[in-house]
Motif scaffolding. Structure first.
Motif, short mmCIF file in Angstrom:
data_model
loop_
_atom_site.label_atom_id
_atom_site.label_comp_id
_atom_site.label_asym_id
_atom_site.label_seq_id
_atom_site.Cartn_x
_atom_site.Cartn_y
_atom_site.Cartn_z
N THR A 34 0.87 -1.17 0.00
CA THR A 34 0.00 0.00 0.00
C THR A 34 0.90 1.22 0.00
N PHE A 35 0.76 2.06 -1.02
CA PHE A 35 1.65 3.19 -1.23
C PHE A 35 0.88 4.47 -0.89
N VAL A 36 1.34 5.18 0.13
CA VAL A 36 0.60 6.32 0.67
C VAL A 36 1.05 7.62 0.00
N LEU A 37 0.07 8.37 -0.51
CA LEU A 37 0.35 9.65 -1.15
C LEU A 37 -0.63 10.71 -0.64
N THR A 38 -0.15 11.93 -0.54
CA THR A 38 -1.06 13.04 -0.27
C THR A 38 -1.93 13.29 -1.50
N GLU A 39 -3.03 14.01 -1.31
CA GLU A 39 -3.95 14.27 -2.42
C GLU A 39 -3.23 14.93 -3.60
N PRO A 69 -5.03 13.31 3.20
CA PRO A 69 -5.22 14.73 2.87
C PRO A 69 -3.89 15.48 2.74
N ASP A 70 -3.94 16.60 2.03
CA ASP A 70 -2.81 17.54 1.99
C ASP A 70 -2.77 18.28 3.33
N LEU A 84 5.30 18.15 8.73
CA LEU A 84 5.26 16.75 8.29
C LEU A 84 4.62 15.84 9.34
N SER A 85 4.69 16.26 10.60
CA SER A 85 4.09 15.47 11.67
C SER A 85 2.57 15.36 11.52
N ASN A 86 1.97 16.27 10.73
CA ASN A 86 0.53 16.21 10.51
C ASN A 86 0.11 14.95 9.76
N MET A 87 1.06 14.32 9.08
CA MET A 87 0.74 13.10 8.34
C MET A 87 0.42 11.94 9.27
N GLU A 88 0.96 11.97 10.48
CA GLU A 88 0.90 10.81 11.37
C GLU A 88 -0.53 10.36 11.65
N THR A 89 -1.41 11.28 11.98
CA THR A 89 -2.79 10.93 12.31
C THR A 89 -3.47 10.22 11.15
#
Length: 445
Positions: A34-39, A69-70, A84-89
């Protein structure tokens, strides 16, 4: 049930590309990805012709995109890095959803700059694998940053030959909130279960050996080998047709990456230098913040003047350009991905570093590995390199005895790299990692 890895790249082109190459390698060993990308990046990649996910599925590889989400702060680099820490949630929520659907991941494979990833993996009882995005030599320099003073000769960093302060990465030379984050990411990586580097032993054996008993960085590169194939899109075909019309090794490819901006005055000197050199060129030139179009960056009438000599566009598939027989040199900012792609295709480099780790990479490219020329040094940071100097160095890269020597060296490294990714240490390390992930027991749905 197959082992399942969640891959989380740093949201930037130069970080997404090697992570995608790693995804393909893991999937070829039977790992579901599973490859995770922002919008934002999901849109760019999936709307491209023959996008990475469609291409992987054509090859029978189990790589699926996941969208978050972005959530980073746009604008300056400091705010972006600190957010970048906002990605964690969002990644944590994704992991929970995967588990509830019966797809329990074996691990998180993350870009080392994402400092929140190891604690998140521990909370979800997953293995953590850090992908280091630049050279192992840079890893060793930053790992030992507490030893580094700025005296004239720095000759005591394990696995690293003598350096001058000007050869050090910007994260050590110029302390800032961003450099502090990068240096701290090295410390955090010590808690990861694996650290893998997009490099190969024949190129960086001293640095790899020096880290063996500290934080071993397992070489698994060059991740882009074997070379990408040409796509079927119209734009790609037009570029290919243009390259097909040129003699072997007669074209220079020009790109300064997608992150650090080159001053407009310097861009214009580069433009004139390329034209004066007489060599054909393909130039990936992205508009700066004040420009809406590429032509705004260039001297008036330039695109019309050089339409027979060069192609200029905001983006090209770099690996595909470098793999074309007509390309004989790479005018590069010395980003690590670019160096790995150049080695993989046997293309010598004219180094034009701008910042970050690029001056360090250029130092090793020129003085240690010897398949590149120095087009810009740290001492040049406050001056514009003029067109005549650029033209002269392009000619040295592309013709004469020095060009032949450079090409011979990079060809030898290319063969060594091929061996390592096929039957050597990189292949072994990658298989060991895949086998480790397969040992993790994942419950069925």
């Amino acid at each position: 049930m197959a082992a399942h890895a969640v891959l989380v790249p740093f949201p930037g082109r130069g970080h997404i590309n090697p992570m995608m190459h790693l995804a393909r390698k893991l999937a070829s060993h039977g790992i579901s990805v599973t490859f995770v990308l922002t919008e934002y990046w999901h849109k760019i990649i999936t709307e491209a012709e023959d996008d990475d996910f469609s291409h992987a599925q054509k090859l029978g590889l189990d790589i699926q995109a996941a969208l978050i989400p972005d959530c980073m702060v746009a604008g300056n680099m400091v705010d972006f890095f600190l957010s970048l820490s906002n990605m964690e949630t969002h990644v944590s929520e994704l992991l929970t959803n995967l588990k509830s659907s019966g797809t329990t991941p074996s691990c998180i494979v993350y870009d080392t700059f994402l400092r929140w990833a190891v604690p998140l993996a521990k909370r979800h009882a997953l293995l953590s694998v850090a992908l280091w995005p630049t050279s192992v030599t840079n890893f060793s320099i930053m790992y030992h940053s507490d030893l580094v003073g700025l005296q004239d000769c720095i000759d005591y960093i394990p696995g690293v030959p003598s350096l001058k302060p000007a050869d050090l990465p910007s994260s050590i030379l110029s302390p800032s909130p961003v450099s502090n984050e990068i240096l701290q990411s090295i410390i955090d990586a010590r808690d990861a279960d694996w650290v893998v580097g997009n490099s190969f032993y024949a190129l960086e054996s001293k640095a790899i050996d020096a880290l063996l008993h500290k934080t071993p960085v397992q070489s698994v590169g060059p991740l882009n080998m074997p070379s990408a194939h040409w796509g079927d899109g119209k734009g790609v075909s037009q570029c290919r047709e243009w390259l097909d019309s040129k003699p072997a090794r007669s074209v220079i490819y020009v790109s300064f990456g997608s992150f650090v901006q080159v001053p407009r005055a310097q861009i214009r000197e580069i433009a004139m230098g390329l034209m004066q050199s007489g060599y054909c060129f393909v130039w990936a030139l992205r508009p700066d913040k004040e420009a809406s179009h590429v032509w705004e960056m260039l001297p008036v009438g330039y695109l019309e003047q050089c339409k027979e000599q060069g192609l200029v566009a905001p983006w090209f598939r770099q690996g595909e350009i470098l793999s074309h027989p007509s390309v004989g040199g790479f005018f590069s900012h010395c980003g690590w991905n670019s160096i790995m792609e150049s080695v993989s295709e046997g293309i010598p480099i004219l180094g034009f570093p701008i910042g970050m780790d690029q001056f360090t990479n250029c130092k090793f490219l020129v003085d240690e590995w010897e398949f590149g020329l120095r087009g810009r040094s740290r001492e040049d940071e406050n001056r514009i390199i003029e067109a005549e100097e650029i033209s002269r160095k392009v000619k040295v890269l592309m013709e004469g005895e020095e060009s032949v020597r450079l090409r011979g060296v990079v060809e030898r490294f290319r063969e060594l790299a091929k061996e390592e990714v096929t039957n050597g240490l990189s292949a072994t390390n990658l298989k060991l990692l895949a086998d480790k992930l397969k040992e993790v027991k994942c419950p069925s749905k």
